[in-house]
Design a protein around this motif. Sequence first.
Motif, mmCIF file in Angstrom:
data_model
loop_
_atom_site.group_PDB
_atom_site.id
_atom_site.type_symbol
_atom_site.label_atom_id
_atom_site.label_comp_id
_atom_site.label_asym_id
_atom_site.label_seq_id
_atom_site.Cartn_x
_atom_site.Cartn_y
_atom_site.Cartn_z
ATOM 1 N N ILE A 37 -16.836 2.741 28.170
ATOM 2 C CA ILE A 37 -17.217 1.654 27.276
ATOM 3 C C ILE A 37 -17.437 0.376 28.071
ATOM 4 O O ILE A 37 -18.415 -0.353 27.856
ATOM 5 C CB ILE A 37 -16.147 1.455 26.182
ATOM 6 N N ARG A 38 -16.559 0.104 29.033
ATOM 7 C CA ARG A 38 -16.701 -1.097 29.860
ATOM 8 C C ARG A 38 -17.987 -1.054 30.667
ATOM 9 O O ARG A 38 -18.724 -2.038 30.753
ATOM 10 C CB ARG A 38 -15.498 -1.246 30.789
ATOM 11 N N LYS A 40 -20.741 0.656 29.972
ATOM 12 C CA LYS A 40 -21.882 0.547 29.071
ATOM 13 C C LYS A 40 -22.076 -0.901 28.624
ATOM 14 O O LYS A 40 -23.206 -1.412 28.591
ATOM 15 C CB LYS A 40 -21.678 1.450 27.859
ATOM 16 N N THR A 41 -20.976 -1.578 28.302
ATOM 17 C CA THR A 41 -21.048 -2.981 27.903
ATOM 18 C C THR A 41 -21.580 -3.839 29.037
ATOM 19 O O THR A 41 -22.426 -4.713 28.829
ATOM 20 C CB THR A 41 -19.658 -3.481 27.470
ATOM 21 N N GLN A 42 -21.116 -3.576 30.238
ATOM 22 C CA GLN A 42 -21.578 -4.330 31.397
ATOM 23 C C GLN A 42 -23.073 -4.107 31.629
ATOM 24 O O GLN A 42 -23.813 -5.055 31.914
ATOM 25 C CB GLN A 42 -20.782 -3.916 32.622
#
Length: 125
Positions: A37-38, A40-42
């Motif tokens: 998730i981190r 993908k968010t980045q």
Amino acid sequence: MASARKRRSPFGEISPLQLKTHVGNKEAACALEKTLIRLKTQALMMQSAKNISLPQANDGYCQSCNGAIARPYASSSVCSFCDRRLCGDCQRFCTACSCCFCPLCSTIRWSEEWKDENVTCLSCL
């Protein structure tokens, strides 16, 4: 010699025991999901930063007051300190060095010697 007494625990007898915690497959999977998730968010943030178009500076306007500049490419219409383009109303000439400055890079000071206001740039202060 008297023996020193130990200080009492501020938590009393009901303090929780500090035990080792076993990390199982379920907890490890949560950590992996958080990492994905981190990442993908980045990636989304980096992509959106690339898509943002910064406003282009218009050569025909003053960067101090947004007024129109009569001669936008004249060398005298640029601040000597910060390189902003200036209109005739925003140009200030330093009394010490005689260079052109914008209102942010110069100050107007009262001079007792000349009984007048003088423009002084930040370099000559």
